[in-house]
Write a protein that holds these residues in place. Structure first.
Motif, PDB file in Angstrom:
ATOM      1  N   UNK A 146       3.889   8.175  -1.648  1.00 20.93           N
ATOM      2  CA  UNK A 146       4.233   9.153  -2.679  1.00 20.93           C
ATOM      3  C   UNK A 146       3.518   8.738  -3.960  1.00 20.93           C
ATOM      4  N   UNK A 147       2.922   9.698  -4.638  1.00 25.12           N
ATOM      5  CA  UNK A 147       2.109   9.371  -5.809  1.00 25.12           C
ATOM      6  C   UNK A 147       2.915   8.707  -6.919  1.00 25.12           C
ATOM      7  N   UNK A 148       4.211   8.954  -6.997  1.00 23.40           N
ATOM      8  CA  UNK A 148       5.020   8.360  -8.062  1.00 23.40           C
ATOM      9  C   UNK A 148       5.471   6.946  -7.751  1.00 23.40           C
ATOM     10  N   UNK A 149       5.205   6.455  -6.550  1.00 22.91           N
ATOM     11  CA  UNK A 149       5.675   5.118  -6.169  1.00 22.91           C
ATOM     12  C   UNK A 149       4.604   4.043  -6.301  1.00 22.91           C
ATOM     13  N   UNK A 151      -3.395   2.692  -5.565  1.00 19.99           N
ATOM     14  CA  UNK A 151      -2.494   3.015  -4.450  1.00 19.99           C
ATOM     15  C   UNK A 151      -1.691   1.805  -3.986  1.00 19.99           C
ATOM     16  N   UNK A 152      -1.144   1.056  -4.925  1.00 13.66           N
ATOM     17  CA  UNK A 152      -0.272  -0.062  -4.551  1.00 13.66           C
ATOM     18  C   UNK A 152       0.978  -0.024  -5.411  1.00 13.66           C
ATOM     19  N   UNK A 153       2.054  -0.522  -4.829  1.00 13.58           N
ATOM     20  CA  UNK A 153       3.310  -0.680  -5.554  1.00 13.58           C
ATOM     21  C   UNK A 153       3.233  -2.051  -6.226  1.00 13.58           C
ATOM     22  N   UNK A 154       2.993  -2.059  -7.528  1.00 10.45           N
ATOM     23  CA  UNK A 154       2.702  -3.302  -8.232  1.00 10.45           C
ATOM     24  C   UNK A 154       3.956  -4.163  -8.393  1.00 10.45           C
ATOM     25  N   UNK A 155       3.820  -5.490  -8.280  1.00 10.11           N
ATOM     26  CA  UNK A 155       4.979  -6.366  -8.464  1.00 10.11           C
ATOM     27  C   UNK A 155       5.483  -6.310  -9.896  1.00 10.11           C
ATOM     28  N   UNK A 195       0.848  -1.192   0.000  1.00  8.41           N
ATOM     29  CA  UNK A 195       0.000   0.000   0.000  1.00  8.41           C
ATOM     30  C   UNK A 195       0.886   1.245   0.000  1.00  8.41           C
ATOM     31  N   UNK A 196       0.644   2.148  -0.954  1.00  4.23           N
ATOM     32  CA  UNK A 196       1.466   3.356  -1.045  1.00  4.23           C
ATOM     33  C   UNK A 196       0.702   4.606  -0.603  1.00  4.23           C
ATOM     34  N   UNK A 197      -0.476   4.421  -0.063  1.00  2.00           N
ATOM     35  CA  UNK A 197      -1.260   5.589   0.352  1.00  2.00           C
ATOM     36  C   UNK A 197      -1.071   5.905   1.827  1.00  2.00           C
ATOM     37  N   UNK A 222       5.650   2.612 -16.672  1.00  2.00           N
ATOM     38  CA  UNK A 222       6.007   3.407 -17.842  1.00  2.00           C
ATOM     39  C   UNK A 222       5.022   4.566 -18.025  1.00  2.00           C
ATOM     40  N   UNK A 223       3.728   4.295 -17.860  1.00  2.00           N
ATOM     41  CA  UNK A 223       2.736   5.360 -18.013  1.00  2.00           C
ATOM     42  C   UNK A 223       2.917   6.442 -16.954  1.00  2.00           C
ATOM     43  N   UNK A 224       3.260   6.043 -15.734  1.00  2.00           N
ATOM     44  CA  UNK A 224       3.509   7.030 -14.683  1.00  2.00           C
ATOM     45  C   UNK A 224       4.718   7.903 -15.048  1.00  2.00           C
TER      46      UNK A 224
END
Length: 678
Positions: free
Chosen positions: A556-559, A565-569, A548-550, A622-624
């Protein structure tokens, strides 16, 4: 068994060696795999209320391509008996009004009225409904993560190969299976000691009923599961029998199921049952390496007989025909034709056309994990099993640490060290900065001091996490520094990861079969080095798994993806280039930022297209990056490419259908991406 010709014996010995070296592993490797899952179960089963039991091919000692990992969760809230009148709350098994191999679970009227969500009133009294039980059990997984669905008795994780089967246990051996204890066995297998051990475990009941002629499932019945008994029996196999079992599974999955008309009509459980019957009737001394192919053909011949009779008896309850109504005349005739072909002269060579035996056909005696010691070959590929976020191991940490410091064999300590690393990683997502919250347990301290203490705690856990493999731990630490705007601390970490990824490694992923990455050849670390050092130097894995990145240390929105709101594997190479782009962009080095963005684009397009989940995740990063760099034209093209892939992938279509009803965030992400397909 009669003796076969010299050609068959020679081929059997070569095939046995290949299976031991490449596909199944040696006897020692199989034992280490079983030890891994034995410790997995024991670590879990340190609290009351339920018991976790690992099952599936991996816990049996096999780790073939596509081998499953199932978890049986035994709920102890219900005490199940057979033909025993008990005062108070008890569940009674009734088999008279159920199909063979199934049972009805009757409860006292006073309890049946108390909970209509679980119990159904019938003319036979109040029954515990298998359908209502599964519906209730799905509530928590859907709240936790929407990527779950029900298949048979299982609650299945749709992103990884994980089935969780909820069950009840009757501690007495069921009357309908009494004949199994008494029947004559010419081979004297299983021995009486093993039979006594099995009967003491009783039988499990899993929530799925029999199917009627209209293919409707009986929502009141529960299926008798002998998983505990079968596990004991398979662990008693000699290594040739294990190899033969693996061959049967390969033949079914890669040859029989390759025919559209036969696909998924038979399952690997039938192969296991078939082997049990054969072992009861054949002399155990005949199961030798030179007889491997002949033993396989004996199993095929029996399978042909059972399919011809359209009757495949359950090993413990022969009255239960496991293929009743499952094979059409067309499918049965096609299967009979195929099995006859295997039994014809030289027909046994058909098995060599399985994809898993490509190397054997070419007579290549290579080993995918060449250079690794026996323990590492067995344990490293199982490492990702512990990474599944569905398991919350954090509260088991003290139990594992006690084992690590105790006087136990080194193999046990090393597996427990892996468990500890996974506990440490899991706990990271549960640590939050208090942000002035007066309910924080450090409320008496100043906000700044509380934040500092939390910072140090997270940093300590992240440093421990760097021992988990050669790359992902360092990248997660770099993400932490990025979140705290300590950009210059990222550079040595990214340089270290770049160097690590330039050398061949064992690549572990939740979504892909274990791969050995060939770039630059180098000498493997000596087995005399510590296990954690070997792990840190020899293994890379996806980075990380759905943090969870929230609300956590990566806020941080870039992570993470801004929708879920997750840091995808993802593959560590993708994350490396993404972080390198971010840090150079933040520091105003546009030349290096553009260079890293191009490297990220090339990496995404060239290295992860083989798996739809990893492909989508990589493209999310990549999209981020494209959004951060304000390259909206390339962002749209990337979205279109991902949308086309998602629509073309049957696997991803199924995934989206499964999650859309249970996880609104993921469904929103899917719809957003697919809307670009104009």
């Amino acid at each position: 068994m009669e003796t076969r010709n010299e050609e068959l014996e020679t081929a059997s010995i070569e095939l046995y060696r290949y299976m031991c070296n490449v596909l199944v592993g040696s006897e020692k490797i199989v034992r280490y795999r079983r030890l891994f899952f034995k410790l997995f179960d024991e670590t879990w089963n340190t609290q009351h209320g339920f018991e976790l039991i690992s099952s599936g091919s991996k816990s049996e000692g096999l780790d073939l391509h596509g081998s499953d990992f199932d978890v049986m969760t035994l709920h102890k809230c219900f005490k199940v008996y057979e033909n025993i009148e008990s005062s108070g709350f008890a569940v009674n098994i009734e088999t008279n009004n159920a199909q063979p191999g199934f049972a009805l679970l009757k409860v006292p009227e006073s309890f049946g009225k108390f909970c209509p969500l679980l119990f159904t009133k019938t003319d036979n009294g109040y029954l515990l409904s298998s359908r209502k039980m599964k519906d209730l059990l799905m509530v928590k997984p859907r709240l936790y993560n929407g990527a779950f669905s029900i298949h048979g008795p299982s609650v299945c994780h749709n992103e990884v190969d994980l089935d969780r089967v909820y069950s009840l246990q009757c501690n007495t051996w069921p009357f309908v299976a009494k004949n199994w204890l008494l029947r004559n066995r010419s081979s004297e297998w299983p021995p009486q000691e093993l039979i006594d051990n099995i009967t003491e475990q009783g039988v499990l009941l899993v929530p799925v009923g029999s199917k009627s002629s209209s293919n409707d499932v009986n929502e009141l019945e529960w299926r008798m599961s002998f998983s505990l008994s079968e596990k004991v029996l398979i662990h008693s196999f000699n290594h040739v029998q294990i190899i033969c079992y693996a061959l049967l599974k390969i033949y079914l999955k890669e040859i029989v199921n390759s025919k559209n008309i036969l696909s998924k009509l038979l399952c690997s459980y039938y192969m296991k049952t078939l082997l049990f019957w054969i072992l009861e009737e054949t002399d155990g001394s005949k199961w030798t390496s030179e007889n491997l192919i002949h033993c396989f053909l004996v199993c095929v011949k029996r399978l042909l007989y059972l399919i011809s009779c359209n009757y495949f008896p359950n090993y413990f309850i022969p009255a239960h025909n496991m293929i009743d109504g499952k094979l059409s005349n067309e499918a049965r005739n096609e299967l009979i034709r195929m099995l006859n072909g295997v039994l014809s002269d030289k027909g046994w060579e058909n098995i060599f056309y399985a994809n898993s035996l490509d190397g054997f056909r070419a007579r290549l005696s290579f080993n995918q994990l060449n250079g690794y010691n026996v323990f590492d070959k067995a344990i490293f590929p199982l490492y990702m099993t512990l990474e599944v976020k569905y398991f919350d191991f954090e509260h088991k940490c003290k139990h594992v640490i006690h084992r690590i410091v105790s006087s136990l064999p080194k193999s046990v300590k090393n597996i427990c060290a892996l468990q500890f690393l996974c506990f440490n990683y899991s706990s990271l997502s549960n640590i939050k900065f208090c942000n002035g919250d007066h309910k924080c347990r450090r409320a008496k301290q100043s906000h700044n001091k509380c934040t500092y203490i939390t910072y140090r705690l997270i940093l300590a856990k992240l440093i421990i996490n760097t021992y988990s493999d050669a790359a992902s731990g360092w990248l997660l630490l770099a993400a932490f520094f990025y979140n705290h705007r300590e950009h210059f601390k990222m550079f040595p970490l990214l340089d270290l990861v770049t160097a690590q990824l330039s050398i061949d490694r064992l690549y572990l992923s939740l979504h892909l079969k274990t791969n050995f990455i060939h770039t630059l050849s180098r000498k493997r670390l000596s087995a005399k080095c510590s296990f954690l050092k070997r792990l840190r130097q020899e293994v890379i894995k996806d980075v990380p798994y759905n943090i969870d990145t929230k609300n956590t240390f990566l806020a941080h929105e870039n992570l993470g993806n801004s929708i879920v709101h997750v840091f995808l594997p993802c593959n560590p190479v993708v994350i490396l280039h993404y972080f390198s782009f971010l840090v150079h962009y933040e520091l105003g080095d546009n030349f290096q930022a553009d260079r890293q963005l191009r490297m990220l684009q090339n990496t995404v397009q060239n290295t992860v297209s083989g798996n739809p989940h990893l492909y989508v995740n990589a493209n999310c990063y990549l999209m981020r990056a494209l959004i951060v760099s304000n390259d909206l034209a390339e962002f749209r093209l990337t979205c279109l490419r991902v949308a086309r892939m998602m629509k073309q992938s049957d696997e991803y279509k199924t995934f989206l259908e499964d999650v859309s009803s249970g996880n609104n965030k993921i469904a929103l992400l899917a719809r957003m991406t697919q809307n670009f397909d104009g």
